[in-house]
Design an enzyme around this catalytic site. Structure first.
Site, PDB file in Angstrom:
ATOM      1  N   ASP A 100       8.277   8.772  -5.852  1.00  0.00           N
ATOM      2  CA  ASP A 100       9.416   9.763  -5.552  1.00  0.00           C
ATOM      3  C   ASP A 100       9.739   9.446  -4.174  1.00  0.00           C
ATOM      4  O   ASP A 100      10.488  10.700  -3.490  1.00  0.00           O
ATOM      5  CB  ASP A 100       9.143  11.130  -6.110  1.00  0.00           C
ATOM      6  CG  ASP A 100       8.235  11.884  -5.294  1.00  0.00           C
ATOM      7  OD1 ASP A 100       7.386  11.109  -4.598  1.00  0.00           O
ATOM      8  OD2 ASP A 100       8.122  13.032  -5.413  1.00  0.00           O
TER       9      ASP A 100
ATOM     10  N   SER B 244       7.946  10.467  -1.562  1.00  0.00           N
ATOM     11  CA  SER B 244       7.337  11.556  -0.919  1.00  0.00           C
ATOM     12  C   SER B 244       6.212  11.077   0.131  1.00  0.00           C
ATOM     13  O   SER B 244       6.179  11.877   1.005  1.00  0.00           O
ATOM     14  CB  SER B 244       6.430  12.535  -1.946  1.00  0.00           C
ATOM     15  OG  SER B 244       5.590  11.710  -2.456  1.00  0.00           O
TER      16      SER B 244
ATOM     17  N   ASN C  72      -3.739   8.921   4.677  1.00  0.00           N
ATOM     18  CA  ASN C  72      -3.017   8.020   4.790  1.00  0.00           C
ATOM     19  C   ASN C  72      -3.214   6.919   5.752  1.00  0.00           C
ATOM     20  O   ASN C  72      -2.481   6.062   6.237  1.00  0.00           O
ATOM     21  CB  ASN C  72      -1.651   8.745   5.542  1.00  0.00           C
ATOM     22  CG  ASN C  72      -1.755   9.144   6.949  1.00  0.00           C
ATOM     23  OD1 ASN C  72      -2.691   8.535   7.813  1.00  0.00           O
ATOM     24  ND2 ASN C  72      -0.977  10.087   7.352  1.00  0.00           N
TER      25      ASN C  72
ATOM     26  N   THR D   8      -8.343 -14.866   3.115  1.00  0.00           N
ATOM     27  CA  THR D   8      -6.734 -15.158   3.289  1.00  0.00           C
ATOM     28  C   THR D   8      -5.844 -13.891   3.175  1.00  0.00           C
ATOM     29  O   THR D   8      -5.414 -13.785   1.909  1.00  0.00           O
ATOM     30  CB  THR D   8      -6.556 -16.239   2.080  1.00  0.00           C
ATOM     31  OG1 THR D   8      -7.078 -15.654   0.750  1.00  0.00           O
ATOM     32  CG2 THR D   8      -7.453 -17.547   2.228  1.00  0.00           C
TER      33      THR D   8
ATOM     34  N   HIS E  71       0.445   4.640  -2.623  1.00  0.00           N
ATOM     35  CA  HIS E  71       0.323   5.953  -1.932  1.00  0.00           C
ATOM     36  C   HIS E  71       1.424   6.977  -2.492  1.00  0.00           C
ATOM     37  O   HIS E  71       1.224   7.896  -2.883  1.00  0.00           O
ATOM     38  CB  HIS E  71       0.123   5.836  -0.332  1.00  0.00           C
ATOM     39  CG  HIS E  71      -1.280   5.651  -0.078  1.00  0.00           C
ATOM     40  ND1 HIS E  71      -1.994   6.232   0.849  1.00  0.00           N
ATOM     41  CD2 HIS E  71      -2.005   4.620  -0.275  1.00  0.00           C
ATOM     42  CE1 HIS E  71      -3.216   5.638   1.096  1.00  0.00           C
ATOM     43  NE2 HIS E  71      -3.219   4.755   0.336  1.00  0.00           N
ATOM     44  N   ASP E  72       2.707   6.473  -2.276  1.00  0.00           N
ATOM     45  CA  ASP E  72       4.012   7.052  -2.819  1.00  0.00           C
ATOM     46  C   ASP E  72       3.556   7.394  -4.296  1.00  0.00           C
ATOM     47  O   ASP E  72       3.627   8.587  -4.641  1.00  0.00           O
ATOM     48  CB  ASP E  72       5.155   6.259  -2.746  1.00  0.00           C
ATOM     49  CG  ASP E  72       6.247   7.147  -3.223  1.00  0.00           C
ATOM     50  OD1 ASP E  72       6.336   8.320  -3.124  1.00  0.00           O
ATOM     51  OD2 ASP E  72       7.413   6.316  -3.341  1.00  0.00           O
TER      52      ASP E  72
ATOM     53  N   THR F  45      -6.160  -8.201  -1.924  1.00  0.00           N
ATOM     54  CA  THR F  45      -5.917  -9.648  -1.570  1.00  0.00           C
ATOM     55  C   THR F  45      -5.232  -9.791  -0.172  1.00  0.00           C
ATOM     56  O   THR F  45      -5.223 -10.701   0.463  1.00  0.00           O
ATOM     57  CB  THR F  45      -5.435 -10.649  -2.477  1.00  0.00           C
ATOM     58  OG1 THR F  45      -5.380 -11.712  -1.995  1.00  0.00           O
ATOM     59  CG2 THR F  45      -4.274 -10.174  -3.109  1.00  0.00           C
TER      60      THR F  45
ATOM     61  N   ARG G 129       0.975  -1.170  -0.191  1.00  0.00           N
ATOM     62  CA  ARG G 129       0.040   0.037   0.029  1.00  0.00           C
ATOM     63  C   ARG G 129       0.771   1.188  -0.089  1.00  0.00           C
ATOM     64  O   ARG G 129       0.486   2.169  -0.728  1.00  0.00           O
ATOM     65  CB  ARG G 129      -0.990   0.035   1.068  1.00  0.00           C
ATOM     66  CG  ARG G 129      -1.664   1.140   1.184  1.00  0.00           C
ATOM     67  CD  ARG G 129      -2.940   0.955   2.275  1.00  0.00           C
ATOM     68  NE  ARG G 129      -3.819   2.052   2.295  1.00  0.00           N
ATOM     69  CZ  ARG G 129      -4.185   2.830   3.581  1.00  0.00           C
ATOM     70  NH1 ARG G 129      -3.608   2.440   4.486  1.00  0.00           N
ATOM     71  NH2 ARG G 129      -4.894   3.791   3.455  1.00  0.00           N
TER      72      ARG G 129
END
Ligand code: HEM
Ligand SMILES: *[C@@H]1O[C@H](CO)[C@@H](O)[C@H](O)[C@H]1NC(C)=O
Ligand SMILES: CC(=O)N[C@H]1CO[C@H](CO)[C@@H](O)[C@@H]1O
Length: 322
Positions: A67, A69, A87, A245, A59-60, A200, A55
């Site tokens: 980069d 950040s 976040n 799972t 998000h980066d 997943t 994740r």
């Protein structure tokens, strides 16, 4: 002579700063194994960090490009991406710090934080595929998986601002909003559905889906709604795994969607809307198809708005712009 020509070619290509599989081959050949070892060590202690690292890469990349950040800490005069409500529950920063520390000790100033995040995500997926091999419940399909080489050469950005996280998709998004949010960044509908398959792994907090319970969302199975309500009984931070799972990288997430057992509204809409339902059904019937699409879309995601040359730097400390 041939070797010299090859080196010159590598340098020329390198200065164009397009990502390459062998980016560190001459400058820091152990970089990848150092990251892999740091990730493996962390996941042995806490397997749930595999989801967190995957994740983090998303998000980066979706905010200001891949980069690094997302790693920057806020300072007195700058509120960083990290401190955005979007976040919510990002974790695993200490794994990146640990890898970076070892990399800097051996070869200072070579391996970027953005590359560490990208490599760690790939290593986390690899780990979640191979660690389930020994479990009796593991499926025969585990001899395959979305194991992909990570092109490297990202540079670290100098901007990390809370307001940029508006580029992240919200869990309340419907299909057209999801398609648009990904489309704006160059992703096809298939990329978007395949990448959603990252769910997943891991969990969502009650606060991310509780609005579906108050006025019973019709796309939600009624028994599953009861299960979600039960989870939320333990508070906003109570965790609900996306599928049965949560530690295995498989197509169970898509199976859950066909049973109206999607946890987020943005998960379930992939099955509700006809355009994306066909893709979901395809992944349910053919897990290998999901793995292939996922690995291609991940490589694509890892190239999002990569910083070139002077637009970026190699941070000394991933939490601080140099
Ligand atoms: C399609 C749009 C997406 C939306 C709306 C979305 C939203 C969310 C939300 C709300 C959570 C739960 C946060 C929490 O409650 O703690 C979550 C978790 C997660 N997301 Fe997404 N996500 C999306 C796409 C992606 C993509 C593309 C990836 C990676 C390639 C990804 C990887 C993950 C992972 C692995 C988790 C579990 C994290 C953990 O267990 O710590 N997501 N996502
Ligand atoms: C999705 O949401 C947007 C914004 O609320 C709305 O304009 C659009 O009609 C919705 N699309 C679908 C397919 O429900
Ligand atoms: C991991 C992390 O830095 N989380 C932050 C996310 O943003 C909230 C504020 O909305 C902070 O309190 C968290 O520390």
């Amino acid at each position: 002579m041939a070797m010299a020509t090859l080196l010159v070619m590598l340098i020329v290509i390198g200065s164009a700063n397009s990502l390459r599989m062998d980016y560190y081959i001459t400058t820091f050949p152990f970089a990848e194994s150092i990251v892999k070892n740091a990730v493996n060590k962390a996941l042995q202690n806490d397997p749930s960090l595999a989801a967190a690292l995957l994740r983090m890469h998303f998000h980066d990349c979706f905010v200001e490009g891949c980069d690094g950040s997302v790693l920057v800490d806020s300072t007195e005069d700058n509120t960083a991406e990290k401190d955005s409500p979007a976040n919510l529950s990002l974790r695993g920063f200490e794994v990146i710090d640990d890898a970076k520390e070892q990399l800097e000790e051996q070869c200072p100033g070579i391996a970027s934080c953005a590359d560490i995040v990208a490599m760690a995500a790939g290593d986390a997926i690899f780990w979640s595929l191979t660690s389930s091999l020994s479990s009796p419940s593991s499926r025969s399909t585990n001899c395959r998986g979305p194991i992909y080489d990570i092109p490297k050469g990202r540079r670290d950005g100098r901007r990390s601002k809370i307001e940029d996280t508006i580029n992240l998709p919200f869990p309340s998004f419907n299909t057209s909003q999801l398609i648009n949010a990904f489309g704006r960044r160059g992703f096809t509908t298939t990329d978007m559905v395949a990448l959603s398959g990252a769910h997943t792994l891991g969990v969502a907090r009650c606060s991310s889906f509780k609005n579906r319970l108050s006025n019973q969302d019709p796309t939600l199975d009624s028994d599953f709604a009861k299960a979600l309500s039960k989870t939320c009984g333990a508070g906003d931070n109570a965790e609900q795994s996306f599928d049965d799972t949560p530690k295995n990288f498989d197509n169970d997430y898509f199976n859950a969607l066909t049973r109206k057992n999607g946890v987020l509204f943005s998960d379930q809409v992939l099955y509700t809307a006809t355009g994306t339902r066909a893709i979901v059904n395809g992944y349910v019937m053919n897990e290998a198809r999901f793995f292939l699409d996922f690995q291609q879309s991940m490589v694509k995601m890892g190239r999002l708005d990569v910083k070139e040359g002077p637009k970026g730097e190699v941070r000394k400390n991933c939490r601080k712009i140099n």
